[in-house]
Scaffold this motif. Structure first.
Motif, PDB file in Angstrom:
ATOM      1  N   LEU A 192       0.926  -1.241   0.127  1.00  0.00           N
ATOM      2  CA  LEU A 192       0.053   0.116   0.061  1.00  0.00           C
ATOM      3  C   LEU A 192       0.926   1.400   0.135  1.00  0.00           C
ATOM      4  O   LEU A 192       0.668   2.163  -0.608  1.00  0.00           O
ATOM      5  CB  LEU A 192      -0.912  -0.014   1.208  1.00  0.00           C
ATOM      6  N   ALA A 193       2.017   1.493   0.803  1.00  0.00           N
ATOM      7  CA  ALA A 193       2.611   2.504   0.942  1.00  0.00           C
ATOM      8  C   ALA A 193       3.236   2.769  -0.239  1.00  0.00           C
ATOM      9  O   ALA A 193       3.298   4.102  -0.851  1.00  0.00           O
ATOM     10  CB  ALA A 193       3.837   2.355   1.827  1.00  0.00           C
ATOM     11  N   ARG A 194       3.759   2.046  -1.043  1.00  0.00           N
ATOM     12  CA  ARG A 194       4.694   2.227  -2.149  1.00  0.00           C
ATOM     13  C   ARG A 194       3.714   2.698  -3.475  1.00  0.00           C
ATOM     14  O   ARG A 194       4.046   3.522  -4.245  1.00  0.00           O
ATOM     15  CB  ARG A 194       5.567   1.313  -2.753  1.00  0.00           C
ATOM     16  N   ALA A 195       2.527   1.949  -3.361  1.00  0.00           N
ATOM     17  CA  ALA A 195       1.524   2.276  -4.397  1.00  0.00           C
ATOM     18  C   ALA A 195       0.910   3.831  -4.293  1.00  0.00           C
ATOM     19  O   ALA A 195       1.066   4.360  -5.071  1.00  0.00           O
ATOM     20  CB  ALA A 195       0.478   1.297  -4.411  1.00  0.00           C
ATOM     21  N   LEU A 196       0.808   4.061  -3.188  1.00  0.00           N
ATOM     22  CA  LEU A 196       0.420   5.504  -2.638  1.00  0.00           C
ATOM     23  C   LEU A 196       1.294   6.369  -3.085  1.00  0.00           C
ATOM     24  O   LEU A 196       0.966   7.433  -3.923  1.00  0.00           O
ATOM     25  CB  LEU A 196       0.012   5.407  -1.268  1.00  0.00           C
ATOM     26  N   ALA A 197       2.569   6.453  -2.594  1.00  0.00           N
ATOM     27  CA  ALA A 197       3.675   7.164  -2.951  1.00  0.00           C
ATOM     28  C   ALA A 197       3.675   7.508  -4.489  1.00  0.00           C
ATOM     29  O   ALA A 197       3.817   8.553  -5.179  1.00  0.00           O
ATOM     30  CB  ALA A 197       5.076   6.864  -2.599  1.00  0.00           C
ATOM     31  N   ARG A 198       3.571   6.229  -5.474  1.00  0.00           N
ATOM     32  CA  ARG A 198       3.545   6.537  -6.767  1.00  0.00           C
ATOM     33  C   ARG A 198       2.337   7.426  -7.476  1.00  0.00           C
ATOM     34  O   ARG A 198       2.426   8.168  -8.200  1.00  0.00           O
ATOM     35  CB  ARG A 198       3.622   5.162  -7.443  1.00  0.00           C
ATOM     36  N   VAL A 231       0.531   9.714  -5.851  1.00  0.00           N
ATOM     37  CA  VAL A 231       0.433  10.867  -5.387  1.00  0.00           C
ATOM     38  C   VAL A 231       1.472  11.738  -6.333  1.00  0.00           C
ATOM     39  O   VAL A 231       1.534  12.705  -6.700  1.00  0.00           O
ATOM     40  CB  VAL A 231       0.713  11.084  -3.876  1.00  0.00           C
ATOM     41  N   LEU A 232       2.583  11.061  -6.554  1.00  0.00           N
ATOM     42  CA  LEU A 232       3.694  11.424  -7.756  1.00  0.00           C
ATOM     43  C   LEU A 232       3.263  11.695  -9.138  1.00  0.00           C
ATOM     44  O   LEU A 232       3.978  12.136  -9.819  1.00  0.00           O
ATOM     45  CB  LEU A 232       4.940  10.747  -7.382  1.00  0.00           C
ATOM     46  N   GLY A 233       2.073  11.199  -9.432  1.00  0.00           N
ATOM     47  CA  GLY A 233       1.620  11.241 -10.840  1.00  0.00           C
ATOM     48  C   GLY A 233       2.518  10.124 -11.452  1.00  0.00           C
ATOM     49  O   GLY A 233       2.677  10.238 -12.927  1.00  0.00           O
ATOM     50  N   ARG A 234       2.961   9.046 -10.746  1.00  0.00           N
ATOM     51  CA  ARG A 234       3.773   8.179 -11.557  1.00  0.00           C
ATOM     52  C   ARG A 234       3.094   6.876 -11.489  1.00  0.00           C
ATOM     53  O   ARG A 234       3.630   5.558 -11.743  1.00  0.00           O
ATOM     54  CB  ARG A 234       4.931   8.010 -10.863  1.00  0.00           C
ATOM     55  N   GLY A 235       1.572   6.592 -10.940  1.00  0.00           N
ATOM     56  CA  GLY A 235       1.144   5.407 -10.807  1.00  0.00           C
ATOM     57  C   GLY A 235       0.515   5.085 -11.952  1.00  0.00           C
ATOM     58  O   GLY A 235       0.196   5.647 -12.736  1.00  0.00           O
ATOM     59  N   GLY A 236       0.237   3.712 -11.992  1.00  0.00           N
ATOM     60  CA  GLY A 236      -0.551   3.223 -13.091  1.00  0.00           C
ATOM     61  C   GLY A 236      -1.740   2.363 -12.515  1.00  0.00           C
ATOM     62  O   GLY A 236      -2.092   2.367 -11.190  1.00  0.00           O
ATOM     63  N   PRO A 237      -2.679   1.701 -13.121  1.00  0.00           N
ATOM     64  CA  PRO A 237      -4.013   1.167 -12.982  1.00  0.00           C
ATOM     65  C   PRO A 237      -3.693   0.083 -11.868  1.00  0.00           C
ATOM     66  O   PRO A 237      -4.433  -0.017 -11.183  1.00  0.00           O
ATOM     67  CB  PRO A 237      -4.481   0.479 -14.287  1.00  0.00           C
ATOM     68  N   ARG A 238      -2.447  -0.578 -12.028  1.00  0.00           N
ATOM     69  CA  ARG A 238      -2.429  -1.594 -10.830  1.00  0.00           C
ATOM     70  C   ARG A 238      -2.064  -0.992  -9.643  1.00  0.00           C
ATOM     71  O   ARG A 238      -2.352  -1.649  -8.596  1.00  0.00           O
ATOM     72  CB  ARG A 238      -1.211  -2.532 -11.392  1.00  0.00           C
ATOM     73  N   ASP A 239      -1.502   0.222  -9.417  1.00  0.00           N
ATOM     74  CA  ASP A 239      -1.199   0.997  -8.137  1.00  0.00           C
ATOM     75  C   ASP A 239      -2.710   1.429  -7.521  1.00  0.00           C
ATOM     76  O   ASP A 239      -2.856   1.248  -6.337  1.00  0.00           O
ATOM     77  CB  ASP A 239      -0.429   2.201  -8.394  1.00  0.00           C
ATOM     78  N   LEU A 240      -3.551   1.706  -8.779  1.00  0.00           N
ATOM     79  CA  LEU A 240      -4.957   2.044  -7.850  1.00  0.00           C
ATOM     80  C   LEU A 240      -5.632   0.705  -7.221  1.00  0.00           C
ATOM     81  O   LEU A 240      -6.263   0.501  -6.179  1.00  0.00           O
ATOM     82  CB  LEU A 240      -5.884   2.284  -9.013  1.00  0.00           C
ATOM     83  N   ALA A 241      -5.259  -0.408  -8.042  1.00  0.00           N
ATOM     84  CA  ALA A 241      -6.168  -1.686  -7.679  1.00  0.00           C
ATOM     85  C   ALA A 241      -5.226  -2.102  -6.324  1.00  0.00           C
ATOM     86  O   ALA A 241      -5.765  -2.518  -5.262  1.00  0.00           O
ATOM     87  CB  ALA A 241      -5.666  -2.631  -8.616  1.00  0.00           C
ATOM     88  N   ALA A 242      -3.947  -1.945  -6.327  1.00  0.00           N
ATOM     89  CA  ALA A 242      -3.213  -2.323  -4.912  1.00  0.00           C
ATOM     90  C   ALA A 242      -4.008  -1.347  -3.784  1.00  0.00           C
ATOM     91  O   ALA A 242      -3.964  -1.757  -2.592  1.00  0.00           O
ATOM     92  CB  ALA A 242      -1.530  -1.942  -5.084  1.00  0.00           C
ATOM     93  N   ILE A 243      -4.282  -0.063  -4.397  1.00  0.00           N
ATOM     94  CA  ILE A 243      -4.875   0.746  -2.870  1.00  0.00           C
ATOM     95  C   ILE A 243      -6.235   0.084  -2.475  1.00  0.00           C
ATOM     96  O   ILE A 243      -6.590  -0.010  -1.416  1.00  0.00           O
ATOM     97  CB  ILE A 243      -4.839   2.123  -3.343  1.00  0.00           C
ATOM     98  N   ARG A 244      -6.672  -0.241  -3.528  1.00  0.00           N
ATOM     99  CA  ARG A 244      -8.337  -0.678  -3.504  1.00  0.00           C
ATOM    100  C   ARG A 244      -7.886  -2.027  -2.543  1.00  0.00           C
ATOM    101  O   ARG A 244      -8.804  -2.171  -1.429  1.00  0.00           O
ATOM    102  CB  ARG A 244      -8.746  -1.339  -4.632  1.00  0.00           C
ATOM    103  N   ASP A 245      -7.322  -2.814  -2.845  1.00  0.00           N
ATOM    104  CA  ASP A 245      -7.154  -4.181  -2.045  1.00  0.00           C
ATOM    105  C   ASP A 245      -6.375  -3.967  -0.554  1.00  0.00           C
ATOM    106  O   ASP A 245      -6.762  -4.612   0.143  1.00  0.00           O
ATOM    107  CB  ASP A 245      -6.088  -5.212  -3.133  1.00  0.00           C
ATOM    108  N   GLY A 246      -5.540  -3.041  -0.794  1.00  0.00           N
ATOM    109  CA  GLY A 246      -4.712  -2.611   0.605  1.00  0.00           C
ATOM    110  C   GLY A 246      -5.925  -2.024   1.675  1.00  0.00           C
ATOM    111  O   GLY A 246      -5.726  -2.368   2.683  1.00  0.00           O
ATOM    112  N   LEU A 247      -6.831  -1.124   0.834  1.00  0.00           N
ATOM    113  CA  LEU A 247      -7.796  -0.544   1.957  1.00  0.00           C
ATOM    114  C   LEU A 247      -8.457  -1.661   2.276  1.00  0.00           C
ATOM    115  O   LEU A 247      -9.331  -1.661   3.553  1.00  0.00           O
ATOM    116  CB  LEU A 247      -8.254   0.336   1.244  1.00  0.00           C
TER     117      LEU A 247
END
Ligand code: ADP
Ligand code: MG
Length: 903
Positions: free
Chosen positions: A375-381, A383-399
């Motif tokens: 969750l922590a690293r997906a979030l950082a990406r 917020v930095l505008g460097r994330g991808g769809p899988r980071d959003l999924a990581a946040i969904r699953d992490g939450l």
């Protein structure tokens, strides 16, 4: 590179025929001049190109082909390139090799540039500086380790604080952790050893400082200009980064600490080109809050890696039962920085104890954690505008995991403080975020957002409509193909697509004639003739093509818009999400340490403010796990102050080689580290008065790599201990004085023990092969002699690995040598020498012994075998690959001589 790529053609060649600098080269040189200390990745179409010296350096470091392209000032321009799609891989290599990279992108559509004229250059700009300390990409990071950027500043000589005061700020932008502290020179080195930064920034002045130069040169240091370390603007820069009026809200910081922290954020802004990754406000770490362990001790105790440099076999590896990457990072942090406050240690131990006694809760929590993403690293990406769809999924699953775990903890009834805090942090993020993500995201997700297709059908009607249009157009293409096949009578006619022609009609060469002839040539316009096929277009097809392309473009644009909306929603709640991520890591560590405790039968240690040190039935955590066929023999250790004394004990441990002295010493140090990091320990019982500094040295340590003699190293390190250890320290000295002549070594060891006893007054364990030292116990009240029990059996020695009071009667060196397989002749000879030695006064000069003993040659029993060994050794020492023919011949003569005269 594909020269027909329109993006490149728009730029023209690097030089014009007449040798003048082309506009593109001018742009390149300007950007390069602004980033002189970086390798410049210059975007050209699907490649990042490097030119001039950058190309030479990179082609060597990456092992890729160096080519030439055009001329600059009469000389050919060296060039190499890496495909954009595989650039992470190359970046990883360059960063690991210590380079910094400036990534320069095309900041406008090449079509726009073309409109300004054929010779115009596509606008480009550096969008990111990639340095070892400021990475966020999963592909560039080790998931199970933190990656710190550290800033070091020193108080000015003229300031009221003396020049030996430093401040250090440590920041991991991939997880947002941020800490600052003040420290002296020694603590600074210990901190850097603990943090193991990916990159250290210092001012040019500090980098050039004579006192620090040797140390800094061995570290990944980036020297920077003075303005980054300007004390006067530090507060303001820091406040502006966090968008607060004043940094006072974060706590009280010294000016030096503010300067270090501001240097970090300024550097982050520079490398991220103005975007501000979310950071936790800096927290101040009081000096002495953690157990101080210098670099030599860390290496020596093999905390994070073995002396051979491997993680396998280290303490970290041995105790790690975490199931998430964030948990592994937190465990490493805790192991690297054990605490010194008994209350805080107890808080951590309470959480471990809760899981240790509840197998069901432990198993549930661990299986839920194992399924949770980082969750922590997906979030950082994101917020930095460097994330991808899988980071959003990581946040969904992490939450989702956070919510589920919060509920599971809630069901446990009353919780110890640390778990209670984790439960509320896990419940804090807004449930609507996970719900929004769940509603929007498709099941299968691409890695990059620009690949599209990540928004699920039914989420957005407008998107569904354009998608329908796009997909329907494809059906129209199929229908068109069928109709053309009908109209032309060519059954094998196909409508195809490629990037150069777009959509086209293709028929085999034999049918081509038909389409060239009337009436079909009214419809079919020739485009291309290949070996076996002929290709045509039609006006209808061209119109359809435009429609399809725009539908696809629109679909993607809409998806990207949805992505940005979701990312913004996540960013808005970054703070609670980050805290939930930290709580997940904390839970993982507590449950993992409990698992370890149950699995390996560890007990909860008692840590208090006394100077006691009582370990009953202690074991070495690493050796114990490594032993297969034999059980580990546990041992007691009591370094508590004896009755009526105010300082702790010193154990002098004697015993033969291989008896287990070093193992015993280290196990007590490791148990201390484990206890203070908040872990259960491998013992029956342990009660420790908290230790503030831990030292461990081994005699004759090999440090030839740094070009110092081993004895010198041994003495430098011993000096450091004798100068620094206070009464709360724990000192482990293993065979100090071994690196020099016997009498020197004995005298030094003797004096060192006296110093530890009288001046340092610390708890200490001292293993030695000098039996003479045991005599000191008669003189020094807090000295305790301990020895490793051994049994002699039919002339062989059996190690019992048992520590008992008393001194070793003898060293059994010859028996150990026999076990090791020394030739029988040598063993017999050694026994004879020993009998002679033991017959004479030990204090008499060695010369007498030598005079009294018969010559070795007179008692030699197996000369033939010895000569064979010598010949074999001489042969083994030869390296034919490095010899000239003449040297080889000479070596052959020498060998023949040796064999001829001796056999
Ligand atoms: P020394 O320092 O006395 O030379 P070490 O501590 O290096 O001896 O121990 C040598 C070997 O003996 C270790 O590698 C380990 O395999 C074994 N050993 C040591 N202590 C124990 C013990 N308490 N129980 C079982 N085996 C042990
Ligand atoms: Mg040893």
């Amino acid at each position: 590179m594909n020269i027909s790529d329109p993006k490149i053609v728009a730029d023209g060649a690097p030089t014009e025929g007449n040798g003048a600098v082309t506009p593109m080269m001018r742009q390149y040189l300007e950007i390069k001049a602004a980033n002189p200390d970086c390798l410049l990745f210059y975007r050209m179409g699907d490649f990042y190109e490097l030119f001039f010296e950058d190309a030479e350096v990179a082609s060597r470091a990456l092992n890729i082909v160096l080519t030439r392209r055009g001329k600059h000032q009469g000389a050919e321009i060296p060039m190499c390139g890496v495909p954009v799609v595989r650039s992470d891989e190359y970046l990883h290599k360059l960063i690991a090799a210590g380079f910094r990279v400036a990534v320069c992108e095309q900041t406008e559509d090449p079509a726009e540039a073309k409109k300004r004229g054929a010779k115009s250059v596509v606008q480009r700009d550096v969008t990111r500086l990639i340095t070892a300390g400021t990475l966020t990409e999963d592909t560039l990071l080790d998931a199970r380790r933190n990656n710190y950027l550290v800033a070091i500043v020193r108080a000015r000589a003229s300031s009221p604080d003396d020049a030996s005061l430093f401040a250090l700020a440590a920041l991991d932008i991939s997880t947002a952790e941020f800490r600052v502290m003040e420290c002296d020179r020694l603590a600074l080195a210990a901190e850097v050893a603990r943090i193991e930064p990916g990159e250290i920034i210092v001012s040019d002045a500090l980098y050039g400082d004579a006192d620090l130069a040797a140390w800094l040169r061995e570290l990944p240091v980036t020297p920077l200009t003075r303005d980054v370390f300007d004390g006067a603007t530090a507060e303001r820069r820091l406040a502006s980064y966090f968008a607060v009026a004043t940094t006072e809200a974060f706590g009280a910081f010294s000016r030096l600490e503010l300067t270090a922290a501001a240097a970090c954020v300024t550097y982050v802004e520079r490398t991220q080109l103005g975007s501000r990754p979310p950071l936790s406000p800096p927290t101040r770490e009081a000096a002495g809050a953690s157990l101080m362990i210098d670099a030599a001790t860390r290496a020596n105790l093999e905390l994070m890696r073995t002396l051979a440099g491997e993680r396998r076999g280290s303490l970290a590896d041995t105790i790690d039962r975490t199931v998430t990457a964030a948990g592994a990072r937190l465990l490493s942090q805790r192991l690297a920085a054990p605490l010194t406050d008994p209350a805080e240690i107890a808080r951590r131990l309470d959480a471990v104890a809760r899981f240790a006694t509840d197998a069901a809760a432990r198993a549930d929590v661990r299986s839920q954690l194992a399924a949770a993403p980082d969750l922590a690293r997906a979030l950082a990406r994101i917020v930095l505008g460097r994330g991808g769809p899988r980071d959003l999924a990581a946040i969904r699953d992490g939450l989702d995991a956070a919510a589920a775990l919060s509920a599971r903890l809630g069901a446990l009834g009353e919780l110890p403080e640390e778990l209670g805090a984790a439960a509320s942090a896990l419940a804090a993020p807004d449930g609507a975020i996970a719900a929004a993500l769940r509603a929007a995201l498709a099941d299968e997700l691409p890695y990059l957002k620009r690949d599209g297709g990540f928004v699920t059908a039914g989420y957005d009607t407008a998107l569904d409509d354009t998608r329908g249009l796009r997909d329907e157009s494809r059906r129209v293409v199929a229908a068109l193909q069928a109709r053309y096949a009908d109209e032309t009578g060519v059954r094998a006619l196909k409508v195809r697509h490629n990037n150069v022609l777009g959509y086209f009609v293709e028929v085999t060469a034999q049918h081509g004639e038909k389409l060239f002839a009337p009436p079909l040539n009214g419809t079919f316009i020739h485009r291309q003739t290949l070996a076996g096929q002929v290709r045509f277009t039609t006006t209808e097809l061209a119109a359809l093509e435009a429609k399809i392309a725009s539908a696809a473009d629109r679909t993607l644009a809409m998806e990207l818009e949805i992505f940005e909306r979701l990312a913004a929603r996540v960013t808005q709640d970054a703070e609670p999400i980050k805290r939930a991520a930290q709580a997940l890591a904390m839970l993982d560590v507590a449950a993992a340490l409990a698992t370890l405790a149950v699995e390996r039968d560890y007990v909860r240690p008692e840590v208090d403010r006394s100077l006691d040190f009582v370990i009953e039935g202690g074991r070495h955590p690493v050796v114990e796990q490594a032993l297969r066929d034999v059980p580990f023999v546990s041992n007691d250790c009591d370094l508590s102050p004896p009755a009526g004394e105010s300082a702790g004990r010193i154990y002098v441990v004697t015993g033969p080689n291989m008896a287990g002295k070093s193992t015993f010493l280290r196990q007590n140090a490791l148990i201390t580290v484990l206890a203070q990091m908040g872990s259960f320990v491998p013992a029956k019982r342990a009660r420790l008065g908290v230790v503030d500094r831990l030292f461990s040295r081994v005699g004759a340590a090999d440090d030839l790599a740094r070009g110092r003699s081993t004895f010198m190293v041994e003495m430098v390190e011993t000096a450091a201990i004798l100068n620094q250890a206070g009464e709360r320290a724990l000192v482990i000295l293993d065979e100090i004085g071994r690196g020099t002549a016997t009498f020197d070594g004995l005298s030094i060891a003797w004096a060192a023990i006296e110093h530890l006893h009288a001046e340092n007054r610390c708890r200490a364990l001292f293993a030695t092969h000098f039996h003479e030292l045991t005599a000191l116990a008669a003189k020094l009240k807090r000295l305790h002699n301990a020895t490793m029990r051994v049994k002699e059996w039919h002339g062989d020695v059996v190690f019992l690995h048992e520590v008992v009071a008393g001194a070793a009667d003898r060293s059994y060196g010859i028996q150990v040598a026999k076990l090791a397989g020394l030739p029988a002749a040598v063993i017999e000879r050694a026994k004879l020498v020993l009998t002679q030695l033991e017959a004479v006064d030990r204090a008499s000069p060695a010369r007498t012994l030598i005079d009294d003993l018969p010559l070795f040659a007179a008692t030699r029993t197996a000369p033939a075998a010895k000569d064979r060994d010598e010949l074999a050794a001489a042969l083994a020492a030869l390296n034919p690959d490095e010899m000239s023919p003449r040297e080889a011949l000479e070596a052959l003569y020498a060998l023949k001589f040796k064999a001829g005269t001796k056999s």
